[in-house]
Structure formats: structure tokens, C-alpha cells
Design an enzyme around this catalytic site. Structure first.
Site, PDB file in Angstrom:
ATOM      1  N   PHE A 121       1.018  -0.473   0.081  1.00 43.35           N
ATOM      2  CA  PHE A 121      -0.128  -0.232  -0.121  1.00 43.35           C
ATOM      3  C   PHE A 121       0.758   1.065   0.194  1.00 43.35           C
ATOM      4  CE2 PHE A 121      -2.311  -3.106   2.112  1.00 43.35           C
ATOM      5  CZ  PHE A 121      -3.596  -3.700   1.508  1.00 43.35           C
ATOM      6  N   GLY A 122       2.502   1.128  -0.454  1.00 45.87           N
ATOM      7  CA  GLY A 122       2.644   1.962  -0.214  1.00 45.87           C
ATOM      8  C   GLY A 122       4.622   1.714   0.488  1.00 45.87           C
ATOM      9  N   HIS A 123       5.178   3.238   0.954  1.00 45.11           N
ATOM     10  CA  HIS A 123       6.247   2.960   1.195  1.00 45.11           C
ATOM     11  C   HIS A 123       7.071   3.398   2.044  1.00 45.11           C
ATOM     12  CE1 HIS A 123       6.642   4.036  -4.206  1.00 45.11           C
ATOM     13  NE2 HIS A 123       6.204   2.422  -3.462  1.00 45.11           N
ATOM     14  N   LYS A 139       6.465   6.484   6.552  1.00 48.87           N
ATOM     15  CA  LYS A 139       5.890   5.612   6.286  1.00 48.87           C
ATOM     16  C   LYS A 139       4.943   6.323   5.316  1.00 48.87           C
ATOM     17  CE  LYS A 139       3.330   1.266   6.726  1.00 48.87           C
ATOM     18  NZ  LYS A 139       3.019   0.118   8.079  1.00 48.87           N
ATOM     19  N   ASP A 233      -0.404 -11.041  14.624  1.00 49.60           N
ATOM     20  CA  ASP A 233       0.148 -10.735  13.147  1.00 49.60           C
ATOM     21  C   ASP A 233       1.838 -10.846  13.879  1.00 49.60           C
ATOM     22  OD1 ASP A 233       0.186 -11.328  10.857  1.00 49.60           O
ATOM     23  OD2 ASP A 233       0.169  -9.635  10.191  1.00 49.60           O
TER      24      ASP A 233
END
EC number: 2.7.11.1
Length: 384
Positions: A121-123, A139, A233
Site C-alpha cells: 500500500f505504499g513506501h 511511511k 500477527d
């Protein structure tokens, strides 16, 4: 989304670039302990970033969760002059304790450095806050991706939970802001990169490294559970390594604040899920305890105990809970793992007992819970 050490140069997203110094700036900035339930912690992490009080034009409309360093204004001059001295004192105290408005951030507040990693969803970029010169990771998430996959609510929950957690083995989320197309999270920079990448490099960890990481994770999870937060998670991909070699739990995207009720959402990573989750029986904080057992096994062996190329076989292996322990696993480690990987969640060892287990006592670094004194090298840099 975690981040590895990535040597690629970034495309600047805010103008300007820089190289990270060999050490984090020796700078201690003020912070407020706005923890969940106002809980005071013993965390030794004191460095944070603070928004300067000067104002200027921004392209962002959102506010940061970073506590400001400014103090509340003094008591109002409109107080009645006929009040008694005790009343005036009370009024002054009440006024001075008023909360300070949260400060707004924008991309121009940061120098943007190299690309640290890329996710779905991104960098993630290395960044430096201009006023304080404090090094962080930025982020960058793309709104269209969040909307397409319907995870805006998940991001809100992640921000709400992670920004309130204060523990030396939990990655700090200092604040956030956004523009028309992107959401920016200001997070702690973990210089050692991804635990998963280190595990890939060396194949498996020695017992000191595995026990040290286990102790730190158990202590951090115990803290989370005391705040009624379930991570859901825990796995090597969601663990980062700090500047002192300490582990950092990151990526709270699947976490949940559940004070009183069991959860039923099927989420997380399949090979790490406990039987009660895959059987949809409802679960609680003990799901994280099971995942810790899987994690220790993977630390020592290099793979999870229930892995398979077929998803249906993973389900079967978890339900059967028939773990094969290689001869390389010591009896003490096997004992701990077997006490964690118990199908009945009520019979699993507690995190307190994990911390005091003989394997931990024997192999964990004596400064495991004092990150500023740890100085543990990365596994790939150790001499075996």
C-alpha cells in the site's frame, strides 16, 4: 508494512535528501506519557520528535499525535478579583492543566532520505525532522490503495493503538498527517532493519539471539495485553531490529483493543494461527502466546513447524498439532515451545512464565530488557 535495509535511492517526496549518520543524534527531547489508561511505564526510550511551535502554511489538514512541548497558557485574567487566594490558586491550576492543541505536520517539515522499503500500500523512507534533526522513518500510504482494499478503518485502528503504546520493544508511532492523495505515518527508525531479512541471511538464530528476542517480545506482549491489546500477527516480517540490537514489534495493522470480549475475526498469517482461530471458536490474548511458540521454532529452525505448500495441509497440521523437533533444538527450548503450542488456549504457559523459563534464563542476554545497554550485533554480523 515493515521495512528492510534498502540501498536504493529514493525519489524525493518532499524535497531535499540526506545521509543517515552512523549513530542516532544524541538528542533527548521532551515528551508526554499519554499512554493508554495513563499508565506509567519504565521504558528507557526517551528520544522523540516534537513539533516546533512556529506556524506556517501547510498542505495538510490533519493533526499529529505527537505530544507538543509547549505548556498550557496561564490562567485567564478574567477571573473574579474578589475570589479568595485559594480560589485563585485553584483557578490557575485548572487553567494551566488545560490540554494544548495538537500540532499540525506537513511534508515540508521533513528532509526525505533513501527508500527503506516498499509494501503493498505504499513506501517507507528515511526522514529527518528539520527543526529537531531527529531521524525517523516516514511511511507513505496511498489513499486510493487503502480505499480499493477497504482498509481505511484498519489504518485508523493501527494509528489509535500504536500511538498510545510505550515500550522499548514496540516500534513508536509518533504521529501522522495527510494530503489529498497520501497518508504519512511518522514512525521510529529501526536501524537494524527487518528481523525476517536477518533470518533469511543466516538460516536460523543461535540460542542467545533467539532467547534474547523471545524475552523482549514476551515482555512487550505482556505490556500490550495489560492494555487489552492483541497484536494478532506476530511473525518475523513484523519485527524490526533497533540500533542496540533489540527487537521491535511493528505493524499493528491487525491489532485490536478488546477489553472484555473474545474475538472471532479470521486474520493474521496462516502458519501462525492457533487452532481456536482456524476453527472459529473465538479467541483472546492467548492467540499471541501460541504465535510466540511458532516464532521461537522459526528462530531456531528457519521455518515454521506447520509449513506446507498446500493451504489445506497447514490447516490440518495446526489442528493435529504434531510438531517434529529437529535434534538441533535443545531440550530446554523444546520444553518452552511445547508449553506454548498447546491446543487448549487455557493451558498455555503465561508470558510471565515465558520470561522466567529456564531456557530464557540460561541463554538470553543479561541486558535484554535494557536496550540502551544491550549492544547486540545483527545475527548476520555475529561470529559463530
Amino acid at each position: 508494512m515493515s521495512y528492510p535495509n534498502n540501498k536504493e535511492n529514493s525519489n524525493n517526496i518532499g524535497g531535499g535528501s540526506f545521509s543517515v549518520p552512523s549513530k542516532q543524534p544524541q538528542r533527548v527531547l521532551q515528551q508526554q506519557n499519554t499512554n493508554i489508561n495513563n499508565h506509567q511505564t519504565t521504558s528507557t526510550v526517551k528520544s522523540t520528535i516534537t513539533k516546533p511551535t512556529t506556524t506556517g502554511a501547510t498542505t495538510s489538514t490533519n493533526t499529529s499525535t505527537i505530544p507538543p512541548t509547549t505548556t498550557a497558557s496561564s490562567s485567564s485574567s478574567s477571573s473574579s478579583s474578589s475570589s479568595s487566594s485559594s480560589s485563585s490558586s485553584s483557578s490557575s491550576s485548572s487553567s494551566s492543566s488545560q490540554s494544548v492543541p495538537k500540532k499540525k505536520w506537513c511534508i515540508d517539515d521533513f528532509d526525505i532520505g533513501k527508500l527503506l522499503g516498499m509494501g503493498r500500500f505504499g513506501h517507507v523512507y528515511l526522514a529527518r525532522e528539520k527543526k529537531s534533526q531527529f531521524i525517523v522513518a516516514l511511511k507513505v500510504l496511498f489513499k486510493n490503495q487503502l480505499q480499493t482494499h477497504n482498509i481505511e478503518h484498519q489504518l485508523r485502528r493501527e494509528i489509535e493503538i500504536q500511538s498510545h503504546l510505550r515500550h522499548p520493544n514496540i516500534l513508536r508511532l509518533f504521529g501522522y498527517f495527510y494530503d489529498d492523495k497520501r497518508v504519512f505515518l511518522i514512525i521510529e527508525f529501526a536501524k537494524g532493519g527487518e528481523c525476517f531479512k536477518e533470518l533469511q541471511k543466516v538460516g536460523s538464530f543461535n540460542e542467545q539471539t533467539a532467547a534474547t528476542y523471545t524475552l523482549q517480545i514476551a515482555d512487550a506482549l505482556r505490556y500490550c495485553h495489560s492494555k487489552h491489546v492483541i497484536h494478532r500477527d506476530i511473525k518475523p516480517e513484523n519485527l524490526l531490529i533497533g540500533v542496540g540490537g533489540e527487537i521491535k514489534i511493528a505493524d499493528f495493522g491487525w491489532s485490536v483493543h478488546a477489553p472484555n470480549t473474545k474475538r472471532s475475526t479470521f486474520c493474521g498469517t496462516l502458519e501462525y494461527l492457533p487452532p481456536e482461530v482456524i476453527e472459529k471458536k473465538g479467541y483472546d490474548q492467548t492467540a499471541d502466546v501460541w504465535s510466540l511458540g511458532i516464532l521461537i521454532f522459526e528462530f531456531l529452525v528457519g521455518r515454521s513447524p506447520f509449513t506446507s505448500d498446500e493451504e489445506k495441509n497447514i490447516f490440518h497440521n495446526i489442528q493435529e498439532n504434531d510438531v517434529y523437533y529437529p535434534s538441533s533444538i535443545s531440550p530446554e527450548a523444546k520444553d518452552l515451545i511445547s508449553r506454548l503450542l498447546v491446543s487448549d488456549p487455557h493451558q498455555r504457559i503465561t508470558l510471565k512464565d515465558v520470561i522466567n523459563h529456564p531456557w530464557i534464563k540460561k541463554h538470553a542476554h543479561p541486558k535484554s530488557l535494557e536496550p540502551t545497554k544491550l549492544g547486540l550485533p545483527l545475527p548476520s554480523q555475529m561470529t559463530y
